[in-house]
Design an enzyme around this catalytic site. Structure first.
Site: not given
Length: 418
Positions: A329, A331
């Site tokens: 991930d 983000r």
């Protein structure tokens, strides 16, 4: 079609002149915009520039194409008459706290007024935030009305299913010293990594340490406020919030491999309910497609997951992502709470998210969260069950039914029952 006038030569790898004093210094976190100074990323007058990069985020490249195609005069400047916000936002105390806001310009929607004198004398200052009003119309809201979960009130929710919203577009503006501290890295290392990993696209990151503001060529965020914007910062009002990361396949086209659109619409429905009881609802939509890895990577991972022995499995959900992208991930929600602070929010009574990453970032930034609201099981598409189970197993998703203290909101409502 305008024939563009060519600007004077720009030394892209220029270094600061010894002893030079910038004409428009930026003092990030100053409470007075005149002291803070404008962010200038325009190339119409290179001598005025005090930021690295260019206005417009990811769309700055399209602007360059328009100039190359001789469809846009590179010296053209925006006419900002009648573009001012339809509702006021701020200033809030968080605007003058340089640790609270590092990834957007809190004065970005007010440049036409607070920097009007500079604009009048020829300085090309451009807005990075715009605020307007609109209506949303979603078939799921009509379904919620038909099921009597929602009822029209004529102001917030209309009989035809329209939802009245205040809509805010935000381009990224990064204050590099604050970004570095947020990620616990040195500013020097951050600058060099940004320079190297964009293929040397922004040499000023390493040659101009005197320029602390960077306008990255990435997507920003769109905010949808349901109810009065002022209620978001009013401690006597309740706030419901959905912080949502972009998923084009689900959000726009209804792909059923994930819960993104169902959770987004569920968040909107809950925001409508909150606004109808005198509070306010907020949806923050961040351009972070495919966990900020992009749609190409996302689709490659889909193929890898479904073609593995045993088919798509929760146990290997994130493993296949890491094999393709090198990380599960990207983000990194550390910057996400900035928009909440820009709106003056200090407490979210109902957060429509069970993501630990989002929750930890929000409360870690000093904002209280009363309750975390899971997506109702009946809204989870069958093909998305793998995603939900994988997130629970990996610790991304808190078990259903978890609630946090305090268990009552500012109206005294029991959040475990509400």
């Amino acid at each position: 079609m305008n024939t563009p006038n060519r600007t004077s030569h720009i030394r892209l790898t220029s270094h600061p002149e010894p002893g030079a004093v910038p004409g428009h210094p930026i003092r990030w976190g100053a409470a007075d915009p005149a002291i803070r100074g404008p962010v200038i990323g325009s190339v119409t007058n290179p001598a005025d520039r005090n930021a690295i990069g260019a206005h417009g985020g990811s769309y700055s490249v399209y602007r360059a194409l328009a100039i190359s195609a001789r469809a846009l005069n590179p010296l053209a400047r925006p006419d900002l008459r009648n573009t001012h916000p339809v509702v006021p936002v701020g200033p809030h105390p968080q605007w003058s706290d340089p640790e609270r806001i590092v990834s957007l310009d809190p004065w970005g929607h007010l440049v036409g007024s607070v920097f009007g004198d500079a604009i009048a004398t020829g300085t090309d200052v451009r807005p990075s935030i715009a605020i307007t009003k609109a209506r949303l119309n979603l078939p799921e809201i009509l379904a919620a009305m038909a099921a009597h979960r929602l009822a029209a009130d004529g102001g917030i929710l209309h009989a035809n299913g329209d939802v009245s919203v205040t809509k805010i577009a935000i381009d990224p503006v990064w204050w590099l010293p604050g970004i570095a501290r947020r990620f616990d890295v040195s500013e020097r290392d951050l600058r060099r990594t940004l320079f190297e990993q964009t293929g040397g696209m922004f040499p000023e990151l390493v040659t101009r340490p005197d320029r602390e503001v960077f306008l990255p060529p990435i997507g920003g965020a769109t905010v949808y406020c349901i109810g009065e914007v002022e209620a978001l910062s009013d401690p006597s009002k309740t706030v419901a919030c959905r912080v949502h990361d972009e998923c084009n396949g689900s959000d726009v086209f209804g792909s059923d491999i994930c819960t993104c659109r169902p959770y987004l619409v569920h968040g909107i429905e809950e925001c409508v309910k909150e606004a109808q009881t005198g509070g306010a609802g907020l949806v923050v939509y961040n351009r972070k497609e495919g966990r900020a890895l992009g749609e190409v990577t996302k689709f490659l991972v889909y193929n890898a997951r479904k073609r593995q022995d045993g088919g798509d499995q929760a146990a290997t959900y994130f493993e296949r992502t890491e094999c393709v992208a090198g990380v599960q991930d990207a983000r990194f929600q550390q910057l996400m709470p900035d928009v909440l602070h820009w709106l003056g929010i200090r407490r979210i009574d109902r957060l429509m998210s069970m993501s630990n990453m989002k929750y930890d970032a929000i409360v870690g930034s000093g904002i209280e969260v009363g309750e975390r609201v899971p997506i109702p099981p009946e809204l989870v598409p069958p093909d998305a069950s793998v995603e939900i189970e994988a997130k629970k197993a990996a610790g991304y998703y808190t078990p259903e039914g978890a609630s946090l203290t305090p268990l009552t909101d500012v109206k005294g409502r029991d959040l475990e029952r509400y």
